[in-house]
Motif scaffolding. Structure first.
Motif, PDB file in Angstrom:
ATOM      1  N   GLU A  48      34.460  38.167  30.417  1.00 32.24           N
ATOM      2  CA  GLU A  48      35.206  39.504  30.987  1.00 32.24           C
ATOM      3  C   GLU A  48      35.415  40.605  30.084  1.00 32.24           C
ATOM      4  O   GLU A  48      35.704  41.870  30.497  1.00 32.24           O
ATOM      5  N   TRP A  49      35.124  40.598  28.731  1.00 34.14           N
ATOM      6  CA  TRP A  49      35.049  41.756  27.846  1.00 34.14           C
ATOM      7  C   TRP A  49      33.663  41.806  27.264  1.00 34.14           C
ATOM      8  O   TRP A  49      32.724  41.225  26.926  1.00 34.14           O
TER       9      TRP A  49
ATOM     10  N   ARG B  58      35.978  45.021  28.908  1.00 32.11           N
ATOM     11  CA  ARG B  58      36.675  45.266  30.453  1.00 32.11           C
ATOM     12  C   ARG B  58      36.154  46.392  31.101  1.00 32.11           C
ATOM     13  O   ARG B  58      36.087  47.328  30.390  1.00 32.11           O
TER      14      ARG B  58
ATOM     15  N   ILE C 279      36.462  48.585  34.460  1.00 32.71           N
ATOM     16  CA  ILE C 279      37.157  48.966  35.860  1.00 32.71           C
ATOM     17  C   ILE C 279      36.525  49.987  36.413  1.00 32.71           C
ATOM     18  O   ILE C 279      36.539  51.076  35.803  1.00 32.71           O
TER      19      ILE C 279
ATOM     20  N   GLU D 272      46.679  48.883  37.740  1.00 27.18           N
ATOM     21  CA  GLU D 272      46.078  47.589  37.264  1.00 27.18           C
ATOM     22  C   GLU D 272      46.669  47.399  35.806  1.00 27.18           C
ATOM     23  O   GLU D 272      47.002  48.492  35.156  1.00 27.18           O
ATOM     24  N   THR D 273      46.985  46.175  35.502  1.00 25.07           N
ATOM     25  CA  THR D 273      47.603  45.672  34.255  1.00 25.07           C
ATOM     26  C   THR D 273      46.523  44.800  33.447  1.00 25.07           C
ATOM     27  O   THR D 273      46.185  43.801  33.950  1.00 25.07           O
ATOM     28  N   VAL D 274      46.064  45.127  32.577  1.00 26.13           N
ATOM     29  CA  VAL D 274      45.201  44.552  31.783  1.00 26.13           C
ATOM     30  C   VAL D 274      45.842  43.517  30.682  1.00 26.13           C
ATOM     31  O   VAL D 274      46.499  44.399  29.532  1.00 26.13           O
TER      32      VAL D 274
END
Length: 512
Positions: A151-152, A154, A156, A172-174
């Motif tokens: 996932e990292w 990240r 978008i 979006e909230t990470v």
């Protein structure tokens, strides 16, 4: 090997260069700003902050009313990209993906996972040659995914639609589940999107509030220092009232510095409390904090200077140099206020590194002037007291000189540490230690003020620190303070003078 070095250097340039564009608050606003071309990419630095790991690792663990309570996160609020009309006109109105903008969030230690470093290339965006090998997707930023952390960093993606000139990122909230220094970049690989601008904001939050991780501990420091100044003020006030008949002008100056220190620390504390709860620094509160700080710094230095000159102890006034002392104080206040305003009120985007240097150098030179003047004045005061054999005051000033010398040596050592710290950590990887640098200066300033309060504390023996007329100052003082230590009293000295006459050196002292 050369290409790999170039690639690593490219990411380093992006990270170091972005420090100039970091904002002061945890709410990072973007006001129709341009992307910068670096190698084969166009990028915009969206912010960088130290973030602590969330207290809860999943949303279900948080309150249903506030699912992000106790969590660290980066939230995108109305982030909009605007491309040029020429760029939009080249696209088909029916195209669903007509230009890509990527938001990249990475921890600073993973900087070598962005770009073609692992592919031995200096490219940041995937090129046709690299795409042919299957290492990356053409037209996108190269990201090295590791099997244990897919996932990292990240990534978008936001696409322009058809021939529209604007596109807004999906809300979006990470959530941040790992403590580290995080950087946010908006990147474009498509050369057709040259001239694209960005507006909107991102919100960065730690588990306990909006204060950036590297300054969050300062809130507790300012709270502690507020209590310390209150305690010092109470002790000083009790002594002040108890011996109010023996108060000299210098005591009023010390009282003013203590009061300003109390106000500065209290305002700083409430400023940080507000910052932590809202994510913004209120202009009026910050302005008061900056002004109190500048006034206190100026008066503290003036206090050290006039004490070193013997004001109120060796001489009743400063005489003809009063205007020069006041002029130095005014210039120092103006220089310090300008520097503090830039550091705490201005968005760092508005000021280049050269501007900061221009403001820092005058303050450093003025501090050097204060130090030279203070120690030269101390040397003359000590010499005068030694010649007059004014032992009580001489001991007082020797203690003061020792304390001042220790504080200067500590300051020099700390400046060296600060230069080493900043010079060896350009990407702020040691952000969790950064708070101790400003904290030390506040503690050192308080310590030196406390020493002055102890040495010049109001007492029932004012001749220990106050100025008396030259006709009897030295003998009267020694007669009062040293009679019980085997030293002859004033009456004994006068009796011997009548019988045996005055020694030559004492006669010279009286003629002075």
């Amino acid at each position: 090997m050369e290409n790999r070095s170039l690639g690593f250097w490219a990411i380093g340039v992006l990270l170091v260069g972005s420090l100039i564009g970091a904002t002061n608050g945890s709410i990072h606003s973007y006001n129709n700003e341009k992307f910068t071309v670096k190698f084969n990419a166009r990028f915009f630095h969206g912010g960088s902050e130290g973030l602590y790991a969330s207290k809860f690792q999943d949303l279900n663990s948080s309150s249903s009313e506030n699912p992000f309570k106790g969590k660290s996160f980066i939230r995108f609020d109305d982030v909009t990209f605007v491309r040029t009309k020429e760029s939009a006109s080249k696209q088909n109105a029916m195209q669903s993906t007509a230009g890509l903008v990527e938001a990249i969030i990475l921890e600073v230690k993973d900087r070598d996972r962005i770009g073609g470093i692992f592919l031995k290339s200096d490219a940041i965006c995937c090129t046709p040659e690299l795409a042919d090998t299957g290492s990356c997707s053409l037209g996108e930023v190269i990201v090295n995914r590791e099997s244990n952390d897919l996932e990292w960093p990240r990534q978008i993606k936001t696409f322009f639609k058809g021939n529209k000139t604007e596109v807004t990122m999906s809300p979006e909230t990470v959530v941040i589940n790992k403590t580290g220094m995080y950087y946010l970049y908006f990147m474009i690989c498509d050369p057709e999107l040259d001239g694209t601008r960005i507006r909107g904001r991102t919100v960065w939050k730690n588990p306990d509030g909006y204060l950036p991780g590297k300054v969050a501990p300062l809130m507790k420091v300012f709270g502690f220092m507020s209590l310390a100044y209150v305690l010092l003020g109470l002790v000083w006030f009790v002594r002040f009232v108890q011996f109010w008949k023996d108060i000299i002008q210098l005591h009023y100056h010390i009282t003013l510095v203590i009061a300003l220190g109390m106000c500065e620390m209290a305002v700083r504390y409430f400023e940080y409390v507000n910052f932590n709860s809202t994510g913004m620094r209120p202009m009026d509160v910050t302005l008061w904090a900056v002004t109190f700080s500048s006034i206190k710094k100026t008066l503290s230095r003036l206090l050290l200077l006039v004490v070193s000159m013997g004001y109120g102890v060796v001489k009743p006034t400063l005489g003809g140099i009063t205007s020069r002392v006041l002029l130095l104080g005014v210039i120092y206040f103006v220089a310090t206020e300008a520097l503090e305003l830039v550091e705490h009120l201005g968005n760092i985007n508005d000021f280049s590194g050269k501007t900061m240097i221009v403001l820092v150098i005058p303050v450093a030179l003025l501090d050097a002037c204060f130090i030279l003047w203070i120690f030269s004045s101390l040397a003359r005061t000590l010499e005068k007291l030694q010649i007059k054999r004014n032992m009580a005051k001489l001991e007082l000033y020797r203690n003061f000189t020792n304390a001042l010398a220790i504080s200067v040596l500590l300051s020099i050592a700390w400046i060296g540490f600060e230069l080493y710290f900043n010079g060896t950590d350009p990407l702020i990887e040691l952000w969790r230690m950064a708070w101790i640098i400003p904290a030390f200066w506040n503690i050192l300033s308080y310590g030196l003020l406390a020493v002055i309060c102890i040495l010049w504390a109001p007492s029932n023996n004012p001749t220990r620190y106050s100025y008396l007329a030259e006709t009897g100052d030295e003998f009267e003082e020694e007669g009062i303070s040293l009679t019980g230590s085997g030293i002859k009293s004033t009456e004994d000295v006068e009796r011997n003078e009548l019988l045996f006459g005055l020694p030559d050196d004492v006669e010279e002292g009286k003629r002075e």
